[in-house]
Design a protein around this motif. Structure first.
Motif, PDB file in Angstrom:
ATOM      1  N   LYS A  53       0.814  -1.214   0.000  1.00 21.15           N
ATOM      2  CA  LYS A  53       0.000   0.000   0.000  1.00 21.15           C
ATOM      3  C   LYS A  53       0.849   1.265   0.000  1.00 21.15           C
ATOM      4  O   LYS A  53       0.343   2.352  -0.267  1.00 21.15           O
ATOM      5  CB  LYS A  53      -0.930   0.014   1.222  1.00 21.15           C
ATOM      6  N   ARG A  54       2.137   1.124   0.312  1.00 25.73           N
ATOM      7  CA  ARG A  54       2.971   2.317   0.510  1.00 25.73           C
ATOM      8  C   ARG A  54       4.172   2.404  -0.424  1.00 25.73           C
ATOM      9  O   ARG A  54       4.613   3.492  -0.777  1.00 25.73           O
ATOM     10  CB  ARG A  54       3.466   2.364   1.959  1.00 25.73           C
ATOM     11  N   ILE A  55       4.740   1.252  -0.784  1.00 26.25           N
ATOM     12  CA  ILE A  55       6.051   1.259  -1.437  1.00 26.25           C
ATOM     13  C   ILE A  55       6.034   1.938  -2.806  1.00 26.25           C
ATOM     14  O   ILE A  55       6.999   2.605  -3.191  1.00 26.25           O
ATOM     15  CB  ILE A  55       6.598  -0.187  -1.554  1.00 26.25           C
ATOM     16  N   GLU A  56       4.946   1.803  -3.551  1.00 23.39           N
ATOM     17  CA  GLU A  56       4.899   2.388  -4.886  1.00 23.39           C
ATOM     18  C   GLU A  56       5.037   3.909  -4.840  1.00 23.39           C
ATOM     19  O   GLU A  56       5.824   4.500  -5.594  1.00 23.39           O
ATOM     20  CB  GLU A  56       3.599   2.003  -5.597  1.00 23.39           C
ATOM     21  N   ALA A  57       4.288   4.555  -3.948  1.00 19.11           N
ATOM     22  CA  ALA A  57       4.361   6.015  -3.841  1.00 19.11           C
ATOM     23  C   ALA A  57       5.731   6.456  -3.346  1.00 19.11           C
ATOM     24  O   ALA A  57       6.248   7.503  -3.762  1.00 19.11           O
ATOM     25  CB  ALA A  57       3.265   6.525  -2.903  1.00 19.11           C
ATOM     26  N   CYS A  58       6.333   5.671  -2.464  1.00 20.70           N
ATOM     27  CA  CYS A  58       7.672   5.995  -1.969  1.00 20.70           C
ATOM     28  C   CYS A  58       8.680   5.987  -3.123  1.00 20.70           C
ATOM     29  O   CYS A  58       9.437   6.942  -3.311  1.00 20.70           O
ATOM     30  CB  CYS A  58       8.086   4.987  -0.896  1.00 20.70           C
ATOM     31  N   ARG A  89       8.939  -4.009 -10.784  1.00 21.50           N
ATOM     32  CA  ARG A  89       8.445  -3.221 -11.921  1.00 21.50           C
ATOM     33  C   ARG A  89       9.234  -1.922 -12.079  1.00 21.50           C
ATOM     34  O   ARG A  89       9.545  -1.499 -13.192  1.00 21.50           O
ATOM     35  CB  ARG A  89       6.943  -2.936 -11.754  1.00 21.50           C
ATOM     36  N   PHE A  90       9.558  -1.285 -10.952  1.00 15.28           N
ATOM     37  CA  PHE A  90      10.397  -0.081 -11.006  1.00 15.28           C
ATOM     38  C   PHE A  90      11.802  -0.426 -11.492  1.00 15.28           C
ATOM     39  O   PHE A  90      12.411   0.318 -12.263  1.00 15.28           O
ATOM     40  CB  PHE A  90      10.472   0.582  -9.625  1.00 15.28           C
ATOM     41  N   ALA A  91      12.323  -1.568 -11.035  1.00 12.23           N
ATOM     42  CA  ALA A  91      13.688  -1.963 -11.396  1.00 12.23           C
ATOM     43  C   ALA A  91      13.823  -2.214 -12.895  1.00 12.23           C
ATOM     44  O   ALA A  91      14.920  -2.052 -13.461  1.00 12.23           O
ATOM     45  CB  ALA A  91      14.091  -3.202 -10.611  1.00 12.23           C
ATOM     46  N   GLU A  92      12.734  -2.603 -13.555  1.00  9.09           N
ATOM     47  CA  GLU A  92      12.777  -2.824 -14.998  1.00  9.09           C
ATOM     48  C   GLU A  92      13.056  -1.529 -15.760  1.00  9.09           C
ATOM     49  O   GLU A  92      13.688  -1.533 -16.806  1.00  9.09           O
ATOM     50  CB  GLU A  92      11.447  -3.429 -15.466  1.00  9.09           C
ATOM     51  N   THR A  93      12.583  -0.409 -15.197  1.00  7.75           N
ATOM     52  CA  THR A  93      12.763   0.897 -15.848  1.00  7.75           C
ATOM     53  C   THR A  93      14.001   1.622 -15.353  1.00  7.75           C
ATOM     54  O   THR A  93      14.673   2.336 -16.117  1.00  7.75           O
ATOM     55  CB  THR A  93      11.519   1.784 -15.607  1.00  7.75           C
ATOM     56  N   TYR A  94      14.312   1.443 -14.099  1.00 10.37           N
ATOM     57  CA  TYR A  94      15.429   2.174 -13.485  1.00 10.37           C
ATOM     58  C   TYR A  94      16.469   1.163 -12.996  1.00 10.37           C
ATOM     59  O   TYR A  94      16.279   0.523 -11.955  1.00 10.37           O
ATOM     60  CB  TYR A  94      14.924   3.027 -12.319  1.00 10.37           C
ATOM     61  N   PRO A  95      17.559   0.996 -13.712  1.00  9.28           N
ATOM     62  CA  PRO A  95      18.551  -0.029 -13.369  1.00  9.28           C
ATOM     63  C   PRO A  95      19.249   0.193 -12.029  1.00  9.28           C
ATOM     64  O   PRO A  95      19.876  -0.732 -11.509  1.00  9.28           O
ATOM     65  CB  PRO A  95      19.549   0.035 -14.534  1.00  9.28           C
ATOM     66  N   TRP A  96      19.152   1.400 -11.498  1.00  7.28           N
ATOM     67  CA  TRP A  96      19.786   1.671 -10.204  1.00  7.28           C
ATOM     68  C   TRP A  96      18.892   1.259  -9.025  1.00  7.28           C
ATOM     69  O   TRP A  96      19.275   1.438  -7.861  1.00  7.28           O
ATOM     70  CB  TRP A  96      20.186   3.136 -10.079  1.00  7.28           C
TER      71      TRP A  96
END
Length: 375
Positions: A53-58, A89-96
């Motif tokens: 519920k929180r990690i995506e917005a963070c 899903r974020f890691a797929e776009t942002y390699p860092w």
């Protein structure tokens, strides 16, 4: 009664002027330009256990920054929800960005400290920024953080994010965290004194230089502490590293809890351990709060029945001073001052949570949080 209220009004007036002065002592994170040749690197480290519920917005608040850290690592602490999938899903776009699987909890460790220790092991930067999953960075936060870390060079930086609240109980209780800091902790001494008694930190936002981190023993040195942020701050000051408690609310915000029950359970877990399970200290604080902020309300009602105009005026003055103290702290931390008028209710709520926390601690029933039980 008039004499008693006169004494209380004098004490509150002194408290009011101290609070105004004290809140101005916070170092403030400032907007800054950013250069790619900065002499430091930054790893953002987020322990996450069932935080879908929180990690995506963070994460979104971090990737939306103009500049990014060297790396962002999320430790999936045996989540049973979609936390890991969201990070991937974020890691797929942002390699860092990457996700790390948490190991099974070791005996003698508490969950968050063990998660943070694992994150520190794999971090590649010379500064480690531990964030909670409910923390959000505002525009320009990374530059402001880099600016402070470059100035400080080593040690630890922490601060209290702007607190977003929803339910009434959140609005009554959550801002009391800063109320206690503003009223009682001489902020100027936090940075200047080596005495660990003058320490405060917020576990949602802790930046620590890697050499300092390992010299103080890392999270292993505080592995069984329920109030890990305070324990870490005390270790930093004991060893003699610089420690900064800054005003970070212009760049960082969070909503710690999302219901009255979460507020009750979260604060109940922290209040008694937060005073080192010292019965006398906690009882003394609550006695002082009762005398300063609750007794004038009771005196007002009694004086009203007796038509004692002097006492009515003095009690009203005491209440107004208490409200002014709370409003000053709220405004300095980016909040509205409206809830300051309910200070007596906030004090009653805090006392109730405190004694519930003390009861559990003395009976050794264990505190429950996020599916784990802590002694």
């Amino acid at each position: 009664m008039a004499i008693f209220l006169t004494v209380i009004s004098v004490l509150l007036l002194c408290q009011f002027f101290f609070t105004i002065w004290n809140m101005k002592q916070f170092p403030v994170l400032k907007p800054a330009s950013f250069s790619s040749d900065e002499p430091i690197s930054l790893s953002i480290l987020i322990p996450a256990r069932n935080e879908e519920k929180r990690i995506e917005a963070c994460l979104q608040s971090i990737v939306d920054q103009r500049h990014h850290p060297k790396e962002l690592i999320v430790l999936d602490d045996h989540s049973t929800d979609q936390t890991r999938a969201m990070v991937e899903r974020f890691a797929e776009t942002y390699p860092w960005i990457r996700v790390q699987s948490g190991r099974a909890l070791k005996q003698g460790w508490l969950g968050k400290s063990y998660a943070c220790s694992q994150l520190a092991e794999v971090a590649a930067s010379n500064w480690l920024l531990f964030l909670d999953a409910d923390v959000r960075l505002k525009r320009g936060a990374i530059e402001a953080i880099y600016n402070q870390l470059c100035t400080q060079k080593t040690g630890m930086l922490s601060g209290f994010p702007e607190q977003k609240t929803g339910t009434l109980f959140e609005q009554l209780v959550v801002p009391m965290m800063m109320f206690t800091i503003g009223c009682h902790l001489p902020v100027k001494w936090v940075g200047k004194s080596k005495n660990p008694a003058f320490a405060a930190a917020h576990g949602g936002f802790i930046a620590i230089e890697k050499t300092c981190y390992y010299d103080i023993g890392g999270h292993e040195a505080i592995k069984d502490s329920l109030v890990d942020d305070m324990a870490l701050a005390r270790r930093v000051k004991e060893i003699g590293f610089p420690f900064t408690l800054a005003s970070i609310h212009p760049f960082v915000y969070m909503r710690m809890y999302e219901s009255g029950q979460e507020v009750w359970e979260g604060y109940r877990k922290n209040v008694f351990p937060g005073v080192n399970r010292n019965i006398a200290l906690l009882s003394s604080v609550f006695c002082v709060y009762t005398m300063l902020y609750l007794a004038p309300v009771i005196c007002f009602m009694v004086a009203l029945l007796q038509l004692d105009m002097l006492s009515i005026c003095l009690a009203t003055l005491c209440y107004g001073l208490g409200v002014s103290i709370k409003a000053t702290i709220d405004i300095e931390n980016g909040r509205t001052s409206a809830m300051a008028f309910l200070l007596p209710v906030s004090i009653l709520s805090l006392i109730a949570i405190g004694f519930a926390s003390m009861k559990i601690g003395l009976k050794k029933e264990g505190y429950e949080w996020k599916g784990r039980r802590y002694e």
